[in-house]
Design an enzyme around this catalytic site. Sequence first.
Site, PDB file in Angstrom:
ATOM      1  N   GLU A 125       3.921   4.264   6.074  1.00 24.47           N
ATOM      2  CA  GLU A 125       2.492   3.387   5.900  1.00 24.47           C
ATOM      3  C   GLU A 125       1.713   4.279   5.065  1.00 24.47           C
ATOM      4  OE1 GLU A 125       1.201   0.670   5.899  1.00 24.47           O
ATOM      5  OE2 GLU A 125       1.555  -0.564   7.327  1.00 24.47           O
ATOM      6  N   ASP A 161      -5.825  -0.658  -1.932  1.00 24.62           N
ATOM      7  CA  ASP A 161      -6.710  -1.315  -3.208  1.00 24.62           C
ATOM      8  C   ASP A 161      -7.856  -1.948  -2.340  1.00 24.62           C
ATOM      9  OD1 ASP A 161      -5.626  -3.390  -1.270  1.00 24.62           O
ATOM     10  OD2 ASP A 161      -5.984  -4.716  -2.453  1.00 24.62           O
ATOM     11  N   LYS A 203      -7.307   5.780  10.832  1.00 27.24           N
ATOM     12  CA  LYS A 203      -8.730   5.630  11.247  1.00 27.24           C
ATOM     13  C   LYS A 203      -8.673   5.611  12.478  1.00 27.24           C
ATOM     14  CE  LYS A 203     -10.738   3.207   7.162  1.00 27.24           C
ATOM     15  NZ  LYS A 203     -11.309   1.939   6.778  1.00 27.24           N
ATOM     16  N   GLY A 216       0.781  -1.282   0.068  1.00 28.77           N
ATOM     17  CA  GLY A 216      -0.113   0.060   0.068  1.00 28.77           C
ATOM     18  C   GLY A 216       0.757   1.476  -0.112  1.00 28.77           C
ATOM     19  N   ASP A 239      -4.823   1.406  10.507  1.00 23.45           N
ATOM     20  CA  ASP A 239      -6.244   0.814  10.701  1.00 23.45           C
ATOM     21  C   ASP A 239      -6.432   0.259  12.223  1.00 23.45           C
ATOM     22  OD1 ASP A 239      -8.968  -0.089  10.231  1.00 23.45           O
ATOM     23  OD2 ASP A 239      -8.656  -1.111   8.403  1.00 23.45           O
TER      24      ASP A 239
END
Length: 179
Positions: free
Chosen positions: A100, A160, A132, A43, A104
């Site tokens: 990163e 993704d 988040k 990512g 999450d």
Amino acid sequence: MTRLPAPLVTEEEIAAKVADLAARIDRDYADAGTLVLIGVLKGSFVFLADLARRLTVPHRVEFIAVSSYGDRESEEHLGSVRLLMDVRHDIAGEHVLVVEDIVDTGHTIAYLQRLLGARGPASLRLCTLLHKPDRTEADVVIDYLGFAIPDVWVVGYGLDYAERYRTLPYIGELGPEDR
Ligand code: PRP
């Protein structure tokens, strides 16, 4: 024709934030010698490429790849992360910045901070484009943050959905109808 996800963070907002983060990192590591950037695959590859090219402090780029055991959304295996590919060089005594795309639950970065911290770096910090906060369970300190976002499914700029949308140039919100 497939519909494009609605923008949550635009290309312009990302570019401005990347420039801002790079300026802060330049200031903080001005006297640190060579900074080691470790991108977490897959990512982070877009963010890392843009961030690294904005830096003026000497730096080298490494990659590491990890994977969560089982289904990320299931409670079973929650928090289990395994190493798929390690960095190429020893980081003992080095100033390390993990890069990163998103924090999450925080389990990936908690695992990486334990793994890399045990190798004796001179310093170990984290830069993430997205966070988040409502989802994060692990105890994670974010040194450089792009954007705190709500608990929605995000894609693009490296992120993704089933390997789709990674090269979308902005961060989009994927609705249930798009999955
Ligand atoms: C994503 C992201 C982080 C991790 C964050 O990777 O790139 O590494 O999840 O999640 P966590 O805070 O809940 O641990 P993913 O496993 O989707 O793999 P990818 O980067 O190869 O798409």
